[in-house]
Design a protein around this motif. Structure first.
Motif, PDB file in Angstrom:
ATOM      1  N   VAL A 354      36.866  25.302  32.694  1.00 48.71           N
ATOM      2  CA  VAL A 354      38.308  25.473  32.753  1.00 48.71           C
ATOM      3  C   VAL A 354      38.744  26.107  31.452  1.00 48.71           C
ATOM      4  CG1 VAL A 354      40.489  24.242  32.797  1.00 48.71           C
ATOM      5  CG2 VAL A 354      38.639  23.490  34.249  1.00 48.71           C
ATOM      6  N   MET A 355      39.474  27.186  31.541  1.00 46.63           N
ATOM      7  CA  MET A 355      39.962  27.850  30.319  1.00 46.63           C
ATOM      8  C   MET A 355      41.469  27.724  30.323  1.00 46.63           C
ATOM      9  SD  MET A 355      39.300  31.760  29.253  1.00 46.63           S
ATOM     10  CE  MET A 355      39.284  32.299  27.577  1.00 46.63           C
ATOM     11  N   GLN A 356      41.972  26.981  29.385  1.00 44.06           N
ATOM     12  CA  GLN A 356      43.404  26.717  29.364  1.00 44.06           C
ATOM     13  C   GLN A 356      44.041  27.470  28.213  1.00 44.06           C
ATOM     14  OE1 GLN A 356      45.374  24.840  31.431  1.00 44.06           O
ATOM     15  NE2 GLN A 356      47.018  25.679  30.195  1.00 44.06           N
ATOM     16  N   TRP A 357      45.080  28.205  28.533  1.00 42.11           N
ATOM     17  CA  TRP A 357      45.806  28.950  27.521  1.00 42.11           C
ATOM     18  C   TRP A 357      47.034  28.160  27.102  1.00 42.11           C
ATOM     19  CZ3 TRP A 357      44.309  33.906  25.863  1.00 42.11           C
ATOM     20  CH2 TRP A 357      43.154  34.379  26.498  1.00 42.11           C
ATOM     21  N   ALA A 358      47.501  28.433  25.907  1.00 44.29           N
ATOM     22  CA  ALA A 358      48.732  27.779  25.461  1.00 44.29           C
ATOM     23  C   ALA A 358      49.827  28.172  26.438  1.00 44.29           C
ATOM     24  CB  ALA A 358      49.091  28.221  24.049  1.00 44.29           C
ATOM     25  N   GLY A 359      50.550  27.176  26.924  1.00 42.36           N
ATOM     26  CA  GLY A 359      51.510  27.502  27.973  1.00 42.36           C
ATOM     27  C   GLY A 359      51.043  26.857  29.257  1.00 42.36           C
ATOM     28  N   ARG A 360      50.991  27.622  30.309  1.00 44.03           N
ATOM     29  CA  ARG A 360      50.623  27.025  31.592  1.00 44.03           C
ATOM     30  C   ARG A 360      49.445  27.678  32.288  1.00 44.03           C
ATOM     31  NH1 ARG A 360      55.748  26.876  35.242  1.00 44.03           N
ATOM     32  NH2 ARG A 360      54.408  25.647  36.587  1.00 44.03           N
ATOM     33  N   GLU A 361      49.006  28.813  31.777  1.00 51.35           N
ATOM     34  CA  GLU A 361      47.994  29.543  32.529  1.00 51.35           C
ATOM     35  C   GLU A 361      46.633  28.852  32.441  1.00 51.35           C
ATOM     36  OE1 GLU A 361      48.703  33.005  33.472  1.00 51.35           O
ATOM     37  OE2 GLU A 361      50.789  32.777  32.858  1.00 51.35           O
ATOM     38  N   THR A 362      45.984  28.744  33.563  1.00 50.55           N
ATOM     39  CA  THR A 362      44.668  28.117  33.583  1.00 50.55           C
ATOM     40  C   THR A 362      43.725  28.962  34.410  1.00 50.55           C
ATOM     41  OG1 THR A 362      45.888  26.055  33.815  1.00 50.55           O
ATOM     42  CG2 THR A 362      43.520  25.922  34.008  1.00 50.55           C
ATOM     43  N   LEU A 363      42.524  29.153  33.893  1.00 51.56           N
ATOM     44  CA  LEU A 363      41.487  29.815  34.686  1.00 51.56           C
ATOM     45  C   LEU A 363      40.419  28.770  34.973  1.00 51.56           C
ATOM     46  CD1 LEU A 363      40.988  33.064  32.576  1.00 51.56           C
ATOM     47  CD2 LEU A 363      42.266  32.844  34.660  1.00 51.56           C
ATOM     48  N   VAL A 364      40.005  28.714  36.217  1.00 53.06           N
ATOM     49  CA  VAL A 364      38.989  27.715  36.584  1.00 53.06           C
ATOM     50  C   VAL A 364      37.854  28.403  37.312  1.00 53.06           C
ATOM     51  CG1 VAL A 364      38.545  25.612  37.880  1.00 53.06           C
ATOM     52  CG2 VAL A 364      40.778  25.961  36.870  1.00 53.06           C
ATOM     53  N   TRP A 365      36.630  28.129  36.902  1.00 56.21           N
ATOM     54  CA  TRP A 365      35.466  28.606  37.628  1.00 56.21           C
ATOM     55  C   TRP A 365      34.679  27.378  38.066  1.00 56.21           C
ATOM     56  CZ3 TRP A 365      36.950  30.694  32.965  1.00 56.21           C
ATOM     57  CH2 TRP A 365      37.141  32.077  32.898  1.00 56.21           C
ATOM     58  N   VAL A 366      34.356  27.311  39.338  1.00 55.33           N
ATOM     59  CA  VAL A 366      33.521  26.209  39.816  1.00 55.33           C
ATOM     60  C   VAL A 366      32.266  26.834  40.384  1.00 55.33           C
ATOM     61  CG1 VAL A 366      33.332  24.327  41.447  1.00 55.33           C
ATOM     62  CG2 VAL A 366      35.494  24.782  40.350  1.00 55.33           C
ATOM     63  N   CYS A 367      31.123  26.285  39.982  1.00 54.04           N
ATOM     64  CA  CYS A 367      29.876  26.900  40.418  1.00 54.04           C
ATOM     65  C   CYS A 367      29.161  25.977  41.382  1.00 54.04           C
ATOM     66  CB  CYS A 367      29.000  27.137  39.204  1.00 54.04           C
ATOM     67  SG  CYS A 367      27.343  27.586  39.638  1.00 54.04           S
ATOM     68  N   GLU A 368      28.680  26.552  42.441  1.00 53.85           N
ATOM     69  CA  GLU A 368      27.879  25.726  43.342  1.00 53.85           C
ATOM     70  C   GLU A 368      26.600  26.414  43.691  1.00 53.85           C
ATOM     71  OE1 GLU A 368      30.225  24.521  46.639  1.00 53.85           O
ATOM     72  OE2 GLU A 368      31.647  23.664  45.217  1.00 53.85           O
TER      73      GLU A 368
END
Lengths: 368, 204
Positions: A354-368
Motif C-alpha cells: 500500500v502506498m499512501q500519499w499525504a492527503g487521501r490518495e492511496t495505491l494498493v497492489w495485491v499479489c496472488e
C-alpha cells in the motif's frame, strides 16, 4: 515449441487500485470495508510487515513506533497443542465464545494439513484421505494440480454459533474427528486481541498458560537506506501510472527498497552485464533521498497493521492548514510525501503493498 | 431536504491537468459507498448518476466513489528468484572425511561476478547458447543468498536448468537441488514471484 518457452500456465496476478481514503476516519471506529483497510483485513495472518518512509517522515513518527507500549509493539505466543484441545474447557469458553483470538497451525498451505482460527471461524484444510476419514462437510479447493481431482478440502466451522456447544450433534461430530483423525500435536501461533492480554499472558494468568506457551514479542527493526534514488513523483502524477509497465515498475521499486538492494543506491555502479535494473523514471527524473525501512516479523494481525497505518498517516503526513481541501485531503498537487506498507502472509501465498500519499490518495497492489 | 445534485467538479477523477478534488458529496457519514471502478478518462458530464429524478427518496450512493481506478495485471514482465548457496562444509559438520579447508567457507559472501559465473554453466548445459544468453539481473547478494530477476518467459528455463545441476567452482564441488517450496522465499520481492516458485539451492 519447446515446453520451456510456452507462455501459458497460471501466472501471478496483481490487483491494482488507486483510491481515496474516507474523508474522516474515526479512531474508535476504524473502517474495514474500504481500501486499503479491506486489503489489510483480507490477509488474516501476516508474517512480515515492511514500512518504507522518507527519513523526514520517519523522524516524526519514530517515537510512536519505538514506544514500548505503543502501536509498534505486539506479542504472540507459540504453543504445542492438539486441535481437540481448542474445543475443550476454559480455552473454548474464554477465548472462542467470549473473547477474540486468532491461531494458526504449522503446515504448508496446499501441502500439509493446516488449521486456522480467525474471528471465531475454524478452518481446516486437509488432503482427501483425511477428509474422508473425518466425516465432516467441506468444500474442495484448488491446489494447482490436476483439474477435477479434488485433492484438497476445506472445512469451516463458525465456533461462535450457538449450535457449537458441547452436546450438540454438529459439535460432537467435530470433536469426534478431532479425537480420532486430527489428533496430532502441532505447533500453533496464538494471538489474543484483548488489551489485557499484554500483561496477563506473560504472567501466566490465561487459559492458554496451561499449555506452557513461548511468548514472543514483535518489535520493529529499523534499517536506514541512505542515498537512494527515488523517482520524483507527485500526487498529480498518479493518474498517469495506470499502465501495467509503470505500475509494476513502481511496485518493483518499492520492493527493492524493502529488500535493501544496492541497485537503488545512487552510488551503485554495476556493470550492465550483471544487472540492467534502473530506478524507474516516470518522466520526472529521479532524485537522491534518504529512506528508512522498518520491519516487523512475527504473527501479526490485521488490527496491528491498521493501527500502524493510521498512526503513520496522522503523525507523519500532516497536511498544512492552508493546503487542506476541506475533505480531509490536500489541495497541493505537488505533494511528494508518501510512505509504503507491505505485508507478506504466512505461506507466502498472499502479499500486498500500500502506498499512501499525504492527503487521501492511496495505491494498493495485491499479489496472488 | 433536497439532496444536492452532483456538480461536475466533484466527478472529475482524472485528467492530470484538472484539479483532483475529492469526488464525494457532503454526506455526513460516507459509509456503504458503492465503489464503482470508474475509468480515469470518464468525462465529467457523463458521470452523473443514472437517476433522472434528483428528488427521489433513494439517494444514489454511486456518487460517493472512493476508488478512482482498479485493474488487474496478468503476466508481469519479470520473475524474481531467491537462490541460496550451500557449501558441503556447512552440511557435513560431523563428517571429517569430507572436510577440507573450504575454498568458499559457509560464511563467505558471494559477490556479483561469482554469482554470474556460477549461473552460466547450468544454463549452458541445459539450453546451450540460448541458455547462456538469458539476461539475469542480480539485485542483491547477502552472505550465501542472492536475489535475481529474469524475464518471465525465461523463468521456466532458469528453474529447470538449475535443477539437479552438478559442477564445480574453484576447489569445491557444486550441486544444485531444486526445492519446490510452496512457501515463498522470505525476503524476496515476494509478491512478484510467480506462484509455485522454486527456491533453488546451489550447493558449493
Amino acid at each position: 515449441m519447446l515446453a520451456m518457452h510456452r507462455n501459458d500456465g497460471s501466472d501471478t496476478k496483481f490487483y491494482f487500485s488507486h483510491s481515496l481514503l474516507p474523508r474522516y476516519i474515526d479512531p474508535h471506529n476504524i473502517p474495514t470495508k474500504k481500501k486499503p483497510f479491506s486489503t489489510f483485513g483480507a490477509q488474516h495472518f501476516t508474517h512480515r510487515l515492511d514500512l518504507i518512509l522518507p527519513e523526514e517522515v520517519f523522524e516524526l513518527v519514530r517515537n510512536r513506533l519505538e514506544d514500548e507500549t505503543g502501536v509498534g509493539r505486539a506479542q504472540y505466543a507459540r504453543v504445542y497443542m492438539k486441535l481437540g484441545e481448542l474445543l475443550q474447557g476454559d480455552f473454548f469458553t474464554e477465548y472462542i465464545k467470549k473473547g477474540n483470538i486468532t491461531m494458526l497451525s504449522e503446515g504448508r498451505p496446499l501441502v500439509d494439513n493446516v488449521f486456522s482460527l480467525y474471528e471465531g471461524v475454524l478452518r481446516i484444510e486437509v488432503d482427501r484421505p483425511t477428509y474422508e476419514r473425518c466425516g465432516l462437510e467441506g468444500k474442495p479447493i484448488e491446489d494447482g494440480g490436476r483439474k477435477h481431482q479434488k485433492n484438497r478440502w476445506v472445512m469451516e466451522f463458525d465456533l461462535r454459533q450457538p449450535s457449537m456447544l458441547h452436546g450438540k450433534k454438529g459439535f460432537s461430530r467435530l470433536e469426534w474427528a478431532c479425537k480420532n483423525v486430527l489428533d496430532q500435536s502441532l505447533t500453533w501461533l496464538f494471538f489474543n486481541f484483548s488489551p489485557t492480554s499484554r500483561e496477563s499472558l506473560p504472567e501466566g494468568n490465561e487459559p492458554i498458560s496451561t499449555y506452557h506457551p513461548f511468548i514472543h514479542s514483535i518489535a520493529p527493526v529499523t534499517t536506514s537506506l541512505p542515498n537512494v534514488l527515488a523517482p520524483e513523483l507527485t500526487v498529480a502524477d498518479l493518474t498517469a501510472l495506470y499502465d501495467q509497465e509503470d505500475s509494476l515498475s513502481l511496485l518493483e521499486y518499492l520492493n527493492l527498497l524493502s529488500l535493501d538492494s544496492p541497485r537503488v543506491n545512487s552510488t551503485d555502479k554495476v556493470d550492465a552485464f550483471l544487472s540492467r535494473y534502473a530506478v524507474p523514471d516516470f518522466d520526472n527524473g529521479v532524485a537522491e533521498k534518504n529512506m528508512v525501512r522498518v520491519r516487523w516479523r512475527g504473527f501479526i494481525s490485521p488490527q496491528f497493521v491498521r493501527e500502524l497505518f493510521l498512526t503513520v498517516r496522522t503523525e507523519g503526513m500532516k497536511v498544512k492548514k492552508e493546503e487542506q481541501d476541506g475533505d480531509g485531503g490536500t489541495k497541493n498537487k505537488q505533494e511528494k510525501r508518501w510512505f509504503a506498507l507491505s505485508g507478506l502472509g504466512f505461506g507466502g501465498q498472499s502479499a500486498y503493498t500500500v502506498m499512501q500519499w499525504a492527503g487521501r490518495e492511496t495505491l494498493v497492489w495485491v499479489c496472488e | 431536504m433536497a439532496p444536492k445534485p452532483p456538480s461536475s467538479t466533484l466527478q472529475a477523477p482524472a485528467a492530470t491537468s484538472s484539479s483532483l478534488s475529492a469526488p464525494t458529496l457532503p454526506h455526513p457519514a460516507p459509509s456503504s459507498a458503492n465503489p464503482t471502478s470508474k475509468h480515469s478518462e470518464q468525462p465529467p458530464a457523463a458521470s452523473s448518476p443514472p437517476n433522472p429524478n434528483p428528488k427521489s427518496k433513494k439517494r444514489k450512493r454511486k456518487d460517493n466513489v472512493h476508488i478512482l481506478h482498479q485493474t488487474t495485471f496478468r503476466k508481469p514482465s519479470w520473475t524474481y528468484f531467491h537462490l541460496n548457496l550451500v557449501t558441503p562444509a556447512a552440511i557435513d559438520t560431523t563428517s571429517t572425511s569430507m572436510s577440507k579447508p573450504a575454498a568458499s567457507p559457509a560464511t563467505a559472501s558471494l559477490d556479483l561476478l561469482t554469482v554470474s559465473s556460477l549461473l552460466t554453466p547450468p544454463l549452458t548445459a541445459f539450453l546451450g547458447l540460448t541458455g547462456s544468453s538469458i539476461a539475469i539481473d542480480i539485485l542483491k547478494t547477502q552472505g550465501c543468498d542472492v536475489w535475481i530477476r529474469v524475464a518471465r518467459q525465461d523463468a521456466r528455463a532458469l528453474r529447470a536448468s538449475l535443477t539437479g545441476w552438478m559442477g564445480s567452482c574453484e576447489a569445491g564441488r557444486i550441486f544444485t537441488r531444486t526445492e519446490e517450496l510452496s512457501l515463498q522465499p522470505r525476503t524476496l520481492i515476494p509478491h512478484m514471484l510467480s506462484s509455485g516458485q522454486a527456491k533453488d539451492v546451489v550447493k558449493g
